[in-house]
Design a protein around this motif. Structure first.
Motif, PDB file in Angstrom:
ATOM      1  N   VAL A 152       9.038  -0.615  -8.812  1.00 29.40           N
ATOM      2  CA  VAL A 152       8.553  -0.115  -7.521  1.00 29.40           C
ATOM      3  C   VAL A 152       7.040  -0.303  -7.516  1.00 29.40           C
ATOM      4  O   VAL A 152       6.321   0.350  -8.279  1.00 29.40           O
ATOM      5  CB  VAL A 152       8.915   1.369  -7.311  1.00 29.40           C
ATOM      6  CG1 VAL A 152       8.366   1.853  -5.963  1.00 29.40           C
ATOM      7  CG2 VAL A 152      10.415   1.579  -7.391  1.00 29.40           C
ATOM      8  N   GLU A 153       6.547  -1.224  -6.678  1.00 29.19           N
ATOM      9  CA  GLU A 153       5.121  -1.550  -6.662  1.00 29.19           C
ATOM     10  C   GLU A 153       4.350  -0.620  -5.714  1.00 29.19           C
ATOM     11  O   GLU A 153       4.901  -0.062  -4.765  1.00 29.19           O
ATOM     12  CB  GLU A 153       4.913  -2.995  -6.214  1.00 29.19           C
ATOM     13  CG  GLU A 153       5.405  -4.031  -7.187  1.00 29.19           C
ATOM     14  CD  GLU A 153       5.053  -5.432  -6.733  1.00 29.19           C
ATOM     15  OE1 GLU A 153       4.647  -5.601  -5.569  1.00 29.19           O
ATOM     16  OE2 GLU A 153       5.181  -6.371  -7.554  1.00 29.19           O
ATOM     17  N   ARG A 154       3.069  -0.494  -5.995  1.00 27.57           N
ATOM     18  CA  ARG A 154       2.171   0.206  -5.078  1.00 27.57           C
ATOM     19  C   ARG A 154       1.799  -0.740  -3.936  1.00 27.57           C
ATOM     20  O   ARG A 154       1.730  -1.955  -4.117  1.00 27.57           O
ATOM     21  CB  ARG A 154       0.903   0.665  -5.805  1.00 27.57           C
ATOM     22  CG  ARG A 154       1.165   1.689  -6.908  1.00 27.57           C
ATOM     23  CD  ARG A 154      -0.141   2.095  -7.574  1.00 27.57           C
ATOM     24  NE  ARG A 154       0.081   2.934  -8.734  1.00 27.57           N
ATOM     25  CZ  ARG A 154       0.168   4.268  -8.692  1.00 27.57           C
ATOM     26  NH1 ARG A 154       0.039   4.889  -7.536  1.00 27.57           N
ATOM     27  NH2 ARG A 154       0.378   4.970  -9.785  1.00 27.57           N
ATOM     28  N   GLU A 155       1.528  -0.156  -2.772  1.00 28.93           N
ATOM     29  CA  GLU A 155       1.191  -0.945  -1.592  1.00 28.93           C
ATOM     30  C   GLU A 155      -0.303  -0.842  -1.311  1.00 28.93           C
ATOM     31  O   GLU A 155      -0.827   0.253  -1.098  1.00 28.93           O
ATOM     32  CB  GLU A 155       1.973  -0.436  -0.381  1.00 28.93           C
ATOM     33  CG  GLU A 155       1.824  -1.275   0.859  1.00 28.93           C
ATOM     34  CD  GLU A 155       2.604  -2.575   0.775  1.00 28.93           C
ATOM     35  OE1 GLU A 155       2.266  -3.501   1.528  1.00 28.93           O
ATOM     36  OE2 GLU A 155       3.547  -2.652  -0.033  1.00 28.93           O
ATOM     37  N   LYS A 171      -2.426   4.156  -0.844  1.00 30.22           N
ATOM     38  CA  LYS A 171      -2.676   5.260   0.083  1.00 30.22           C
ATOM     39  C   LYS A 171      -3.150   6.520  -0.614  1.00 30.22           C
ATOM     40  O   LYS A 171      -3.703   7.426   0.028  1.00 30.22           O
ATOM     41  CB  LYS A 171      -1.419   5.566   0.892  1.00 30.22           C
ATOM     42  CG  LYS A 171      -0.240   6.032   0.063  1.00 30.22           C
ATOM     43  CD  LYS A 171       0.969   6.278   0.947  1.00 30.22           C
ATOM     44  CE  LYS A 171       2.164   6.761   0.134  1.00 30.22           C
ATOM     45  NZ  LYS A 171       3.347   6.993   1.004  1.00 30.22           N
ATOM     46  N   THR A 172      -2.947   6.617  -1.928  1.00 33.98           N
ATOM     47  CA  THR A 172      -3.444   7.769  -2.676  1.00 33.98           C
ATOM     48  C   THR A 172      -4.860   7.547  -3.191  1.00 33.98           C
ATOM     49  O   THR A 172      -5.445   8.435  -3.799  1.00 33.98           O
ATOM     50  CB  THR A 172      -2.528   8.083  -3.878  1.00 33.98           C
ATOM     51  OG1 THR A 172      -2.609   7.012  -4.831  1.00 33.98           O
ATOM     52  CG2 THR A 172      -1.089   8.254  -3.426  1.00 33.98           C
ATOM     53  N   ALA A 200      -6.955   9.668   1.795  1.00 35.52           N
ATOM     54  CA  ALA A 200      -5.912  10.455   2.462  1.00 35.52           C
ATOM     55  C   ALA A 200      -6.517  11.302   3.579  1.00 35.52           C
ATOM     56  O   ALA A 200      -5.920  11.452   4.656  1.00 35.52           O
ATOM     57  CB  ALA A 200      -5.190  11.342   1.448  1.00 35.52           C
ATOM     58  N   GLN A 201      -7.698  11.844   3.325  1.00 35.76           N
ATOM     59  CA  GLN A 201      -8.390  12.619   4.361  1.00 35.76           C
ATOM     60  C   GLN A 201      -8.763  11.728   5.544  1.00 35.76           C
ATOM     61  O   GLN A 201      -8.634  12.131   6.703  1.00 35.76           O
ATOM     62  CB  GLN A 201      -9.651  13.249   3.766  1.00 35.76           C
ATOM     63  CG  GLN A 201     -10.446  14.096   4.750  1.00 35.76           C
ATOM     64  CD  GLN A 201     -11.829  14.439   4.222  1.00 35.76           C
ATOM     65  OE1 GLN A 201     -12.845  13.919   4.700  1.00 35.76           O
ATOM     66  NE2 GLN A 201     -11.879  15.316   3.217  1.00 35.76           N
ATOM     67  N   LEU A 202      -9.220  10.504   5.252  1.00 36.76           N
ATOM     68  CA  LEU A 202      -9.562   9.560   6.321  1.00 36.76           C
ATOM     69  C   LEU A 202      -8.332   9.212   7.150  1.00 36.76           C
ATOM     70  O   LEU A 202      -8.405   9.116   8.382  1.00 36.76           O
ATOM     71  CB  LEU A 202     -10.174   8.304   5.714  1.00 36.76           C
ATOM     72  CG  LEU A 202     -10.525   7.174   6.680  1.00 36.76           C
ATOM     73  CD1 LEU A 202     -11.590   7.626   7.672  1.00 36.76           C
ATOM     74  CD2 LEU A 202     -10.998   5.935   5.923  1.00 36.76           C
ATOM     75  N   ASN A 203      -7.207   9.026   6.477  1.00 40.39           N
ATOM     76  CA  ASN A 203      -5.954   8.730   7.184  1.00 40.39           C
ATOM     77  C   ASN A 203      -5.600   9.844   8.157  1.00 40.39           C
ATOM     78  O   ASN A 203      -5.206   9.601   9.301  1.00 40.39           O
ATOM     79  CB  ASN A 203      -4.828   8.551   6.171  1.00 40.39           C
ATOM     80  CG  ASN A 203      -4.313   7.125   6.150  1.00 40.39           C
ATOM     81  OD1 ASN A 203      -4.566   6.339   7.047  1.00 40.39           O
ATOM     82  ND2 ASN A 203      -3.579   6.792   5.119  1.00 40.39           N
TER      83      ASN A 203
END
Length: 298
Positions: A152-155, A171-172, A200-203
């Motif tokens: 399972v890869e990171r995106e 995303k983390t 994450a805060q920016l998201n």
């Protein structure tokens, strides 16, 4: 005195008979408990026998374990299983997209020609997770001779720029891989020390203005306290400190842009750090210089 009275008053001859003494059987507490239980005495004795055997087996196992006998037996059994044809001969890998598949095979094939029973699944998993691109991995045995590896890869969702170094992050905010300027993909670029940890805060901040999100090409984490947003039309928007305050300011800016088309009109910089006034700066060639959208300049 009549004859009847004489017979009645006559004393019996011989010694008087002794009455038979009744023997009272004492019942123990254990017997009372057995009688109260919904099982027979035979069943209880059988259960006690099984318990004693289990204790004996447990004790024998403990002795064997601490003396190393179990490990020797396990190794010999595993070797026998391997000789019977249950050795690692093949590796099947799935879920690989961005990472080097050869590296996955290299790590996993270190178990080649080992008995399937002796493959250390946890150790192989830890070695694979050392690769930053791998978020999770599942490894299983498929008898008789195959290890199945599901990756399972990171995106990657953004590029993090810190002290001139560029890195892809998920995303983390986890750094995936260092890249050069020529390798920058079509992703937002965030700038600043520890800016990746604030992604994450920016998201969440951009979620309050979904119409503006596609226009945001980058963001700078300023002074470890607030964001400057950059738009594809060339403008910069300075937001105030605090998540709630920044969200309110961005929502207000989105409403003003929806009504007055602020973006793409030649303004260089919008400043919403003051809750009561909005400042804007025009390009240097403009004679007007800095102007105030609402209220006098302070």
């Amino acid at each position: 005195m009549t004859a009847t009275q004489r017979r009645t008053n006559r004393k019996p001859k011989g010694k008087p008979r002794k009455q038979a003494r009744r023997t009272v059987k004492q019942v123990s507490i254990f017997d009372k408990m057995l009688r109260a239980m919904p099982v027979t005495e035979a069943q209880v004795q059988k259960g006690l026998t099984i318990a004693l055997v289990a204790v004996f087996i447990l004790g024998a196992y403990s002795v064997a374990h601490y003396s190393g006998i179990n490990e020797r037996i396990k190794t010999e059994v595993a070797a026998a299983v391997g000789k019977a044809g249950f050795e690692v001969k093949r590796v099947e890998v799935s879920g690989v997209n961005r990472i080097d598949e050869l590296k996955v095979y290299e790590i996993t094939l270190a178990q080649k020609d080992r008995s399937m029973m002796l493959v250390d699944i946890d150790a192989v998993r830890d070695d694979l997770l050392a690769d930053g691109w791998i978020k999770d991995v599942r490894i299983s045995r498929r008898l008789p001779d195959t290890l199945v590896v599901d990756i399972v890869e990171r995106e990657p969702v953004a590029v993090w720029q810190n002290q001139g170094q560029l890195s892809l992050i998920d995303k983390t905010g986890y750094p995936l891989e260092k890249i050069s300027k020529e390798e920058i993909p079509d992703l937002p670029v965030i700038v600043g020390k520890k800016a990746n940890l604030k992604f994450a805060q920016l998201n969440s901040l951009l979620d309050v203005a979904p119409a503006l999100r596609p226009m945001v090409t980058g963001a700078t984490w300023v002074g470890n306290r607030r964001w400057d947003l950059e738009f594809d039309s060339g403008e910069t928007l300075a937001l105030p400190e605090g998540e709630q305050t920044a969200s309110a300011a961005l929502l207000n800016f989105a409403r003003m842009d929806g009504v007055n088309r602020l973006l793409g009109r030649g303004v260089v910089h919008f400043d919403l750090r003051d809750a009561e006034r909005a400042y804007l700066r025009m390009p240097p060639k403009s004679a007007a210089g800095d102007q105030i959208a609402d209220g006098p300049e302070s």
